[in-house]
Motif scaffolding. Structure first.
Motif, mmCIF file in Angstrom:
data_model
loop_
_atom_site.group_PDB
_atom_site.id
_atom_site.type_symbol
_atom_site.label_atom_id
_atom_site.label_comp_id
_atom_site.label_asym_id
_atom_site.label_seq_id
_atom_site.Cartn_x
_atom_site.Cartn_y
_atom_site.Cartn_z
ATOM 1 N N MET A 88 4.468 9.832 -19.466
ATOM 2 C CA MET A 88 4.357 8.632 -18.651
ATOM 3 C C MET A 88 5.698 8.167 -18.108
ATOM 4 O O MET A 88 5.761 7.444 -17.128
ATOM 5 N N VAL A 89 6.788 8.602 -18.755
ATOM 6 C CA VAL A 89 8.111 8.237 -18.251
ATOM 7 C C VAL A 89 8.339 8.878 -16.880
ATOM 8 O O VAL A 89 8.683 8.205 -15.905
ATOM 9 N N ALA A 90 8.119 10.187 -16.808
ATOM 10 C CA ALA A 90 8.289 10.888 -15.526
ATOM 11 C C ALA A 90 7.269 10.396 -14.507
ATOM 12 O O ALA A 90 7.584 10.264 -13.310
ATOM 13 N N MET A 91 6.051 10.114 -14.964
ATOM 14 C CA MET A 91 5.018 9.651 -14.051
ATOM 15 C C MET A 91 5.361 8.273 -13.473
ATOM 16 O O MET A 91 5.129 8.008 -12.287
ATOM 17 N N THR A 92 5.951 7.413 -14.308
ATOM 18 C CA THR A 92 6.309 6.070 -13.830
ATOM 19 C C THR A 92 7.454 6.147 -12.819
ATOM 20 O O THR A 92 7.443 5.454 -11.794
ATOM 21 N N ALA A 93 8.453 6.994 -13.101
ATOM 22 C CA ALA A 93 9.551 7.174 -12.148
ATOM 23 C C ALA A 93 9.016 7.741 -10.832
ATOM 24 O O ALA A 93 9.433 7.330 -9.745
ATOM 25 N N ALA A 94 8.081 8.681 -10.937
ATOM 26 C CA ALA A 94 7.494 9.269 -9.737
ATOM 27 C C ALA A 94 6.677 8.241 -8.973
ATOM 28 O O ALA A 94 6.726 8.180 -7.734
ATOM 29 N N TRP A 95 5.916 7.417 -9.699
ATOM 30 C CA TRP A 95 5.158 6.346 -9.040
ATOM 31 C C TRP A 95 6.102 5.425 -8.283
ATOM 32 O O TRP A 95 5.826 5.022 -7.141
ATOM 33 N N GLY A 96 7.240 5.090 -8.907
ATOM 34 C CA GLY A 96 8.216 4.228 -8.244
ATOM 35 C C GLY A 96 8.776 4.849 -6.982
ATOM 36 O O GLY A 96 8.910 4.180 -5.952
ATOM 37 N N GLU A 97 9.055 6.158 -7.031
ATOM 38 C CA GLU A 97 9.616 6.835 -5.856
ATOM 39 C C GLU A 97 8.628 6.835 -4.696
ATOM 40 O O GLU A 97 8.989 6.525 -3.550
ATOM 41 N N VAL A 98 7.370 7.176 -4.984
ATOM 42 C CA VAL A 98 6.357 7.228 -3.930
ATOM 43 C C VAL A 98 6.065 5.834 -3.397
ATOM 44 O O VAL A 98 5.909 5.631 -2.187
ATOM 45 N N THR A 99 6.012 4.846 -4.286
ATOM 46 C CA THR A 99 5.720 3.472 -3.870
ATOM 47 C C THR A 99 6.842 2.901 -3.003
ATOM 48 O O THR A 99 6.598 2.301 -1.952
ATOM 49 N N GLU A 100 8.085 3.102 -3.449
ATOM 50 C CA GLU A 100 9.215 2.595 -2.658
ATOM 51 C C GLU A 100 9.236 3.218 -1.270
ATOM 52 O O GLU A 100 9.384 2.511 -0.258
ATOM 53 N N ARG A 101 9.056 4.522 -1.193
ATOM 54 C CA ARG A 101 9.091 5.203 0.100
ATOM 55 C C ARG A 101 7.962 4.703 1.000
ATOM 56 O O ARG A 101 8.169 4.440 2.187
ATOM 57 N N SER A 102 6.770 4.541 0.434
ATOM 58 C CA SER A 102 5.607 4.136 1.222
ATOM 59 C C SER A 102 5.806 2.755 1.837
ATOM 60 O O SER A 102 5.581 2.555 3.039
ATOM 61 N N PHE A 103 6.216 1.797 1.029
ATOM 62 C CA PHE A 103 6.340 0.422 1.537
ATOM 63 C C PHE A 103 7.578 0.238 2.409
ATOM 64 O O PHE A 103 7.598 -0.640 3.284
ATOM 65 N N ALA A 104 8.613 1.067 2.209
ATOM 66 C CA ALA A 104 9.798 0.983 3.067
ATOM 67 C C ALA A 104 9.497 1.501 4.464
ATOM 68 O O ALA A 104 9.988 0.966 5.467
ATOM 69 N N ARG A 105 8.640 2.540 4.552
ATOM 70 C CA ARG A 105 8.344 3.152 5.840
ATOM 71 C C ARG A 105 7.541 2.236 6.755
ATOM 72 O O ARG A 105 7.487 2.441 7.964
ATOM 73 N N MET A 106 6.905 1.232 6.203
ATOM 74 C CA MET A 106 6.016 0.384 6.994
ATOM 75 C C MET A 106 6.747 -0.431 8.054
ATOM 76 O O MET A 106 6.119 -0.912 9.002
ATOM 77 N N VAL A 107 8.040 -0.620 7.900
ATOM 78 C CA VAL A 107 8.781 -1.431 8.877
ATOM 79 C C VAL A 107 9.879 -0.633 9.567
ATOM 80 O O VAL A 107 10.746 -1.203 10.220
ATOM 81 N N LEU A 108 9.851 0.686 9.435
ATOM 82 C CA LEU A 108 10.857 1.523 10.074
ATOM 83 C C LEU A 108 10.250 2.259 11.257
ATOM 84 O O LEU A 108 9.148 2.804 11.152
ATOM 85 N N LYS A 109 10.969 2.285 12.354
ATOM 86 C CA LYS A 109 10.536 3.104 13.497
ATOM 87 C C LYS A 109 10.976 4.540 13.242
ATOM 88 O O LYS A 109 12.164 4.807 13.051
ATOM 89 N N PRO A 110 10.039 5.485 13.218
ATOM 90 C CA PRO A 110 10.416 6.884 12.950
ATOM 91 C C PRO A 110 11.345 7.433 14.026
ATOM 92 O O PRO A 110 11.289 7.028 15.186
#
Length: 439
Positions: free
Chosen positions: A56-78
């Motif tokens: 669960m340690v690796a899974m939680t870090a991975a969840w954080g990485e995917v979550t941060e990337r997902s919500f950060a992309r919502m306000v960025l112009k590609p």
């Protein structure tokens, strides 16, 4: 906050008591989730946790990485990420993205292939203003660049446009296309993808009456709702069932203090994204969960298939309230284009005035957004155009995305569109060929 007046889709002033609170609440929710993701990723990446055998340690870090990337992309112009193109000479030619016309709500940009002789095919891609940036057509641009001079409408995020710039509705959108075509000249071939297809048709008809010499050589309409009533879908059913008052009440908000367009009435990108995801929530939830597992196993990469898709899909832009409302009311509810009663700046736009612009429609047999029948309806409206200047194509097995960016586009539709362009070039109006130099 005092009530302010807003020009609704029906042209009548409507009082709005909307504050910026709801817009800022959505942005706060996004930032909070981005922060939670970043915090989980950082915390569970400490070396000390390497001593733990708990997965669960690796899974939680991975969840954080995917979550941060997902919500950060919502306000960025590609980014366009188009750096070069291979020429017929076998060389890699650098691509310079240059602004040809700069306007408040959108620019006309040119993908200038440096050191290559100017291509005879000059194409204007009219990108949708439907929640995503023009970069949604990146693969379409990449596929056309080796054979064409490619221009595209690069619409701006309404949250970044000051209220002092005024309104922007379907008439303004149409006039923007008119201005871009006047700038490019008559040796242009227009390809309108999805939502702007009816407005590109209207812009061509407007020029036919007002400035015939500025008309394009050809017009290709891909998966657009020329007549939404011709083949009902969930999109058209929604447009008919909801009232304009309900839309104004539930989806229109006022941009918060964080952005330059503070106070502007918009249909927020985050709210649009929530609707997009809700339509296929199970698919998106599974994709998110699978990516978390892939990151935890070390099998994901920055440019893997998941990230390439969601970096674009999650990047959303606000639409001006008047554009969204006028689109629903005038294009879908009242079917003004389909009934040939559309007006621009007080002048009726008669589709029958088009007499020498070749028109081709492209539809996907499995398109559930703009179903077969909606786009090809344009050909019946072109009463002044000879039959030998009309063409249509129905792509078997293709969905909406496939007809302009997927396998169907690459293998079947793109060659047909280029053949159509070549068959409708007015050689006498081409500009002299020149070799472009790097600056």
């Amino acid at each position: 906050m005092l009530p302010q007046r807003h020009e609704g889709a029906d042209g009548q002033g409507k009082a709005h008591m909307k504050s910026m609170f709801s817009y800022d609440v959505m942005e706060s929710f996004r930032i909070t989730n981005q922060w939670l993701g970043a915090s989980a990723k950082a915390l569970y990446s400490y070396p000390a946790f390497g001593l733990s055998a708990n997965p669960m340690v690796a899974m939680t870090a991975a969840w954080g990485e995917v979550t941060e990337r997902s919500f950060a992309r919502m306000v960025l112009k590609p980014d366009w990420n188009i750096s070069h193109v291979v020429g017929e000479d076998g060389r890699d030619h650098l691509v310079s993205i240059e602004t040809t016309v700069k306007k408040a709500f959108g620019d006309l940009i040119h993908f200038n292939v440096l050191g290559r002789a100017e291509k005879e095919r000059k194409v204007l891609l009219v990108a949708p203003m439907s929640g995503h940036y023009a970069t949604l057509l990146r693969s379409t641009v990449v596929s056309l660049l080796p054979d064409c001079e490619v221009y595209i409408t690069d619409w701006h995020n309404a949250r970044d446009i000051a209220v002092s710039e005024g309104k922007f509705d379907v008439e303004d959108y149409t006039l923007y296309i008119v201005d871009f075509l006047r700038k490019l000249g008559p040796d242009t071939h227009v390809i309108a993808v999805c939502q702007p297809a009816p407005l590109a048709l209207a812009a061509t008809a407007y020029l036919a009456a007002e400035d015939p010499d500025a008309q394009p050589n050809s017009l290709t309409l891909i998966g657009g709702p020329i007549d939404p009533g011709a083949a009902p879908t969930e999109v058209t059913d929604f447009g008919r069932s909801v009232t304009m008052g309900q839309l104004e009440q539930h989806v229109i908000q006022r941009v918060g203090f964080k952005y330059r367009g503070a106070g502007r009435l918009v249909y927020p990108g985050l709210q649009q994204l929530a609707s997009f995801i809700a339509m296929n929530s199970e698919t998106h939830a599974k994709a998110f969960a699978d990516q978390v597992v892939a990151v935890a196993k070390g099998e994901a990469s920055d440019a893997d298939r998941h990230n390439k898709f969601y970096d674009e899909y999650l990047a959303v832009m606000d639409m001006t309230a008047e554009f969204y409302l006028s689109t629903v009311e005038r294009i879908f509810k009242e079917r003004e284009i389909a009934r040939n009663v559309f007006e621009v700046d007080g002048k009726r736009v008669d589709i029958g005035k088009i007499t020498d612009v070749a028109v081709k429609t492209v539809e996907g047999a499995n398109d559930d957004i703009s179903a077969p029948g909606q786009c090809v309806a344009a050909l019946e409206m072109l009463t002044g155009l000879p039959d030998d200047m009309k063409a249509s194509h129905l792509e078997p097995g293709a969905g909406h995305y496939g007809i302009f960016a997927g396998r169907s586009w690459r293998n079947n539709i793109r060659p047909l569109v280029l053949e159509f362009i070549d068959a409708n070039c007015r050689h006498g109006k081409r500009r002299p060929t020149a070799v472009k130099q790097a600056s």
